[in-house]
Design a protein around this motif. Sequence first.
Motif, PDB file in Angstrom:
ATOM      1  N   LEU A   1      45.575  31.861  40.086  1.00  0.00           N
ATOM      2  CA  LEU A   1      45.318  32.016  41.515  1.00  0.00           C
ATOM      3  C   LEU A   1      43.829  31.888  41.836  1.00  0.00           C
ATOM      4  O   LEU A   1      43.466  31.441  42.933  1.00  0.00           O
ATOM      5  CB  LEU A   1      45.861  33.360  42.014  1.00  0.00           C
ATOM      6  CG  LEU A   1      47.383  33.436  42.150  1.00  0.00           C
ATOM      7  CD1 LEU A   1      47.817  34.805  42.658  1.00  0.00           C
ATOM      8  CD2 LEU A   1      47.915  32.342  43.076  1.00  0.00           C
ATOM      9  N   SER A   2      42.965  32.241  40.887  1.00  0.00           N
ATOM     10  CA  SER A   2      41.524  32.049  41.092  1.00  0.00           C
ATOM     11  C   SER A   2      41.200  30.575  41.246  1.00  0.00           C
ATOM     12  O   SER A   2      40.319  30.184  42.026  1.00  0.00           O
ATOM     13  CB  SER A   2      40.732  32.641  39.924  1.00  0.00           C
ATOM     14  OG  SER A   2      40.863  34.049  39.882  1.00  0.00           O
ATOM     15  N   ARG A   3      41.906  29.726  40.507  1.00  0.00           N
ATOM     16  CA  ARG A   3      41.718  28.276  40.630  1.00  0.00           C
ATOM     17  C   ARG A   3      42.127  27.762  41.998  1.00  0.00           C
ATOM     18  O   ARG A   3      41.694  26.686  42.420  1.00  0.00           O
ATOM     19  CB  ARG A   3      42.511  27.552  39.547  1.00  0.00           C
ATOM     20  CG  ARG A   3      41.987  27.777  38.135  1.00  0.00           C
ATOM     21  CD  ARG A   3      42.869  27.099  37.109  1.00  0.00           C
ATOM     22  NE  ARG A   3      42.370  27.304  35.750  1.00  0.00           N
ATOM     23  CZ  ARG A   3      42.989  26.889  34.657  1.00  0.00           C
ATOM     24  NH1 ARG A   3      44.158  26.243  34.762  1.00  0.00           N
ATOM     25  NH2 ARG A   3      42.479  27.123  33.458  1.00  0.00           N
ATOM     26  N   ARG A   4      42.969  28.520  42.679  1.00  0.00           N
ATOM     27  CA  ARG A   4      43.419  28.137  44.021  1.00  0.00           C
ATOM     28  C   ARG A   4      42.583  28.798  45.112  1.00  0.00           C
ATOM     29  O   ARG A   4      42.948  28.744  46.291  1.00  0.00           O
ATOM     30  CB  ARG A   4      44.897  28.485  44.195  1.00  0.00           C
ATOM     31  CG  ARG A   4      45.806  27.819  43.179  1.00  0.00           C
ATOM     32  CD  ARG A   4      47.270  28.138  43.448  1.00  0.00           C
ATOM     33  NE  ARG A   4      48.146  27.566  42.433  1.00  0.00           N
ATOM     34  CZ  ARG A   4      49.481  27.560  42.509  1.00  0.00           C
ATOM     35  NH1 ARG A   4      50.086  28.093  43.566  1.00  0.00           N
ATOM     36  NH2 ARG A   4      50.216  27.027  41.536  1.00  0.00           N
ATOM     37  N   GLY A   5      41.489  29.455  44.722  1.00  0.00           N
ATOM     38  CA  GLY A   5      40.574  30.024  45.708  1.00  0.00           C
ATOM     39  C   GLY A   5      40.729  31.501  45.980  1.00  0.00           C
ATOM     40  O   GLY A   5      40.012  32.055  46.829  1.00  0.00           O
ATOM     41  N   TRP A   6      41.632  32.166  45.290  1.00  0.00           N
ATOM     42  CA  TRP A   6      41.805  33.609  45.467  1.00  0.00           C
ATOM     43  C   TRP A   6      40.699  34.350  44.722  1.00  0.00           C
ATOM     44  O   TRP A   6      40.171  33.869  43.713  1.00  0.00           O
ATOM     45  CB  TRP A   6      43.163  34.047  44.939  1.00  0.00           C
ATOM     46  CG  TRP A   6      44.319  33.511  45.733  1.00  0.00           C
ATOM     47  CD1 TRP A   6      44.658  32.191  45.903  1.00  0.00           C
ATOM     48  CD2 TRP A   6      45.260  34.261  46.482  1.00  0.00           C
ATOM     49  NE1 TRP A   6      45.776  32.076  46.697  1.00  0.00           N
ATOM     50  CE2 TRP A   6      46.174  33.332  47.072  1.00  0.00           C
ATOM     51  CE3 TRP A   6      45.451  35.605  46.711  1.00  0.00           C
ATOM     52  CZ2 TRP A   6      47.222  33.728  47.879  1.00  0.00           C
ATOM     53  CZ3 TRP A   6      46.520  36.007  47.523  1.00  0.00           C
ATOM     54  CH2 TRP A   6      47.391  35.082  48.095  1.00  0.00           C
ATOM     55  N   LYS A   7      40.370  35.548  45.198  1.00  0.00           N
ATOM     56  CA  LYS A   7      39.373  36.393  44.548  1.00  0.00           C
ATOM     57  C   LYS A   7      40.012  37.717  44.125  1.00  0.00           C
ATOM     58  O   LYS A   7      40.751  38.323  44.899  1.00  0.00           O
ATOM     59  CB  LYS A   7      38.188  36.661  45.471  1.00  0.00           C
ATOM     60  CG  LYS A   7      37.333  35.434  45.746  1.00  0.00           C
ATOM     61  CD  LYS A   7      36.115  35.796  46.578  1.00  0.00           C
ATOM     62  CE  LYS A   7      35.239  34.565  46.834  1.00  0.00           C
ATOM     63  NZ  LYS A   7      34.047  34.898  47.655  1.00  0.00           N
ATOM     64  N   PHE A   8      39.709  38.128  42.891  1.00  0.00           N
ATOM     65  CA  PHE A   8      40.278  39.360  42.344  1.00  0.00           C
ATOM     66  C   PHE A   8      39.165  40.308  41.919  1.00  0.00           C
ATOM     67  O   PHE A   8      38.135  39.879  41.376  1.00  0.00           O
ATOM     68  CB  PHE A   8      41.174  39.047  41.148  1.00  0.00           C
ATOM     69  CG  PHE A   8      42.455  38.337  41.515  1.00  0.00           C
ATOM     70  CD1 PHE A   8      43.615  39.055  41.755  1.00  0.00           C
ATOM     71  CD2 PHE A   8      42.491  36.957  41.644  1.00  0.00           C
ATOM     72  CE1 PHE A   8      44.794  38.413  42.102  1.00  0.00           C
ATOM     73  CE2 PHE A   8      43.659  36.299  41.981  1.00  0.00           C
ATOM     74  CZ  PHE A   8      44.817  37.031  42.218  1.00  0.00           C
ATOM     75  N   PHE A   9      39.413  41.594  42.146  1.00  0.00           N
ATOM     76  CA  PHE A   9      38.485  42.650  41.745  1.00  0.00           C
ATOM     77  C   PHE A   9      39.269  43.678  40.944  1.00  0.00           C
ATOM     78  O   PHE A   9      40.236  44.247  41.457  1.00  0.00           O
ATOM     79  CB  PHE A   9      37.858  43.313  42.975  1.00  0.00           C
ATOM     80  CG  PHE A   9      37.245  42.349  43.948  1.00  0.00           C
ATOM     81  CD1 PHE A   9      35.946  41.905  43.798  1.00  0.00           C
ATOM     82  CD2 PHE A   9      37.989  41.865  45.023  1.00  0.00           C
ATOM     83  CE1 PHE A   9      35.390  41.011  44.696  1.00  0.00           C
ATOM     84  CE2 PHE A   9      37.447  40.975  45.935  1.00  0.00           C
ATOM     85  CZ  PHE A   9      36.131  40.537  45.772  1.00  0.00           C
ATOM     86  N   LEU A  10      38.867  43.904  39.712  1.00  0.00           N
ATOM     87  CA  LEU A  10      39.557  44.868  38.850  1.00  0.00           C
ATOM     88  C   LEU A  10      38.768  46.166  38.770  1.00  0.00           C
ATOM     89  O   LEU A  10      37.575  46.165  38.458  1.00  0.00           O
ATOM     90  CB  LEU A  10      39.730  44.299  37.435  1.00  0.00           C
ATOM     91  CG  LEU A  10      40.271  45.270  36.381  1.00  0.00           C
ATOM     92  CD1 LEU A  10      41.733  45.634  36.674  1.00  0.00           C
ATOM     93  CD2 LEU A  10      40.145  44.671  34.975  1.00  0.00           C
ATOM     94  N   VAL A  11      39.457  47.278  39.033  1.00  0.00           N
ATOM     95  CA  VAL A  11      38.912  48.614  38.794  1.00  0.00           C
ATOM     96  C   VAL A  11      39.910  49.315  37.894  1.00  0.00           C
ATOM     97  O   VAL A  11      41.081  49.488  38.270  1.00  0.00           O
ATOM     98  CB  VAL A  11      38.710  49.399  40.108  1.00  0.00           C
ATOM     99  CG1 VAL A  11      38.192  50.816  39.810  1.00  0.00           C
ATOM    100  CG2 VAL A  11      37.741  48.666  41.024  1.00  0.00           C
ATOM    101  N   SER A  12      39.470  49.722  36.702  1.00  0.00           N
ATOM    102  CA  SER A  12      40.449  50.150  35.708  1.00  0.00           C
ATOM    103  C   SER A  12      39.829  51.016  34.612  1.00  0.00           C
ATOM    104  O   SER A  12      38.614  50.991  34.385  1.00  0.00           O
ATOM    105  CB  SER A  12      41.086  48.912  35.065  1.00  0.00           C
ATOM    106  OG  SER A  12      42.009  49.256  34.061  1.00  0.00           O
ATOM    107  N   SER A  13      40.703  51.750  33.939  1.00  0.00           N
ATOM    108  CA  SER A  13      40.319  52.483  32.723  1.00  0.00           C
ATOM    109  C   SER A  13      40.895  51.811  31.480  1.00  0.00           C
ATOM    110  O   SER A  13      40.736  52.322  30.376  1.00  0.00           O
ATOM    111  CB  SER A  13      40.817  53.933  32.804  1.00  0.00           C
ATOM    112  OG  SER A  13      42.236  53.968  32.880  1.00  0.00           O
ATOM    113  N   CYS A  14      41.568  50.685  31.664  1.00  0.00           N
ATOM    114  CA  CYS A  14      42.219  49.967  30.556  1.00  0.00           C
ATOM    115  C   CYS A  14      41.184  49.119  29.824  1.00  0.00           C
ATOM    116  O   CYS A  14      40.771  48.057  30.324  1.00  0.00           O
ATOM    117  CB  CYS A  14      43.351  49.100  31.091  1.00  0.00           C
ATOM    118  SG  CYS A  14      44.142  48.069  29.838  1.00  0.00           S
ATOM    119  N   HIS A  15      40.772  49.567  28.647  1.00  0.00           N
ATOM    120  CA  HIS A  15      39.698  48.851  27.953  1.00  0.00           C
ATOM    121  C   HIS A  15      40.132  47.450  27.526  1.00  0.00           C
ATOM    122  O   HIS A  15      39.302  46.527  27.457  1.00  0.00           O
ATOM    123  CB  HIS A  15      39.200  49.648  26.750  1.00  0.00           C
ATOM    124  CG  HIS A  15      40.165  49.763  25.614  1.00  0.00           C
ATOM    125  ND1 HIS A  15      40.317  48.773  24.675  1.00  0.00           N
ATOM    126  CD2 HIS A  15      41.029  50.764  25.272  1.00  0.00           C
ATOM    127  CE1 HIS A  15      41.232  49.147  23.795  1.00  0.00           C
ATOM    128  NE2 HIS A  15      41.689  50.334  24.128  1.00  0.00           N
TER     129      HIS A  15
END
Length: 374
Positions: A28-42
């Motif tokens: 989806l990033s290749r299609r122009g979407w932006k993602f933000f991860l907030v996590s404790s999963c190393h």
Amino acid sequence: MNVLIFKFPYSSLFGGGEVHTLQLVEQLSRRGWKFFLVSSCHVLLEEFAKRKWYAIPLAISKEPVTIPAILIFALFSPMILLQLSAILLYYRIVKNVRALYCLSLTEKILVTPVARLLGIRVYWMEHLLMERWIQMNPYRWSYVLNSRLARIVTVSEAVKKSIVSIGVRPERVVVIPNGVDTAHFIPMRRQGSQQTIGYIGRFSKEKGLDVLLSAFTKLHQTRPHIRMLWVGKGSIELELRQEAKRLGMDQHMTIYPHTTDIRPFVRECDVIIMPATRRDSFGMLIIEAGAMGIPTIATSVGGFPEVIQDGKTGWIVPPNNADALARQCAWVLDHSAETREIGKAARRWINYAFPEQKMIDRFESLFRHDHLPL
């Protein structure tokens, strides 16, 4: 569209869920979407860092899925609620986030209403069957109540059925099966000729590896030249190694550490084994191996029967049944020509039913057009 991902798991392990998340973000990033991860999963934080994707670590209490974790969560949940609510407000105002993608129980039961009040659509991803971790959980009713404010996405009808069984409305749940890049997972020439059965995944109790070891021992009595290949890691690895040595099978099997590129190992196998006894919802390995023309023997657990056409693209056997598993393995090894044809059929089936782009298209359509009512 900008999407915020939350994940605060009980434990961090690399598996099908992590593969799925990475696929979704990359495509989806290749299609122009932006993602933000907030996590404790190393695990997920490390994978995002490798790819130079946006990721912020946040240490909070473990997902409330065991009694000790539930008690700790109950104590700190007001503080966690405030913390996550502030993060949601920041990303809504500063990053213009329009969707929240929830991967663990914590955020689903705490901040789903907050997100909706901020005008953020909420999507819950469920990779696991609804077993005791939620059935007997005091937060079960928070989950059911908040589900009315979210769209729940899962990978198989088996998981959807289990979600509905705990009280969630069926119309809140949509099934989008996993997908595989069939241009990346392609048939490859084997390096050796020794007959080999393989397992790739986590070494944990529910994976049924003790059953597989027992079946291999039975199989080896009449076929002493076969070998077994395992790739992965997990909490019971030492226990499994000791049992293999006790059975005299350690000299006939090779255990390799976890790797993100499984293709060199899949191509060395005549058949892949998925001996899970519970919990598995789909089986990414089934479609990855199938795309390479290698069929799978899997148990009738969770979503496996939805992925394998029994006798046509692979085989389904009962769980916890070493004899049945050994018999099916023996058939595969004794009918190499038929097995190759079934492998070819598996690739055709995967190309039709589980291509990665089909999965990505459905997620994009869901995120873009699914207007959830308050």
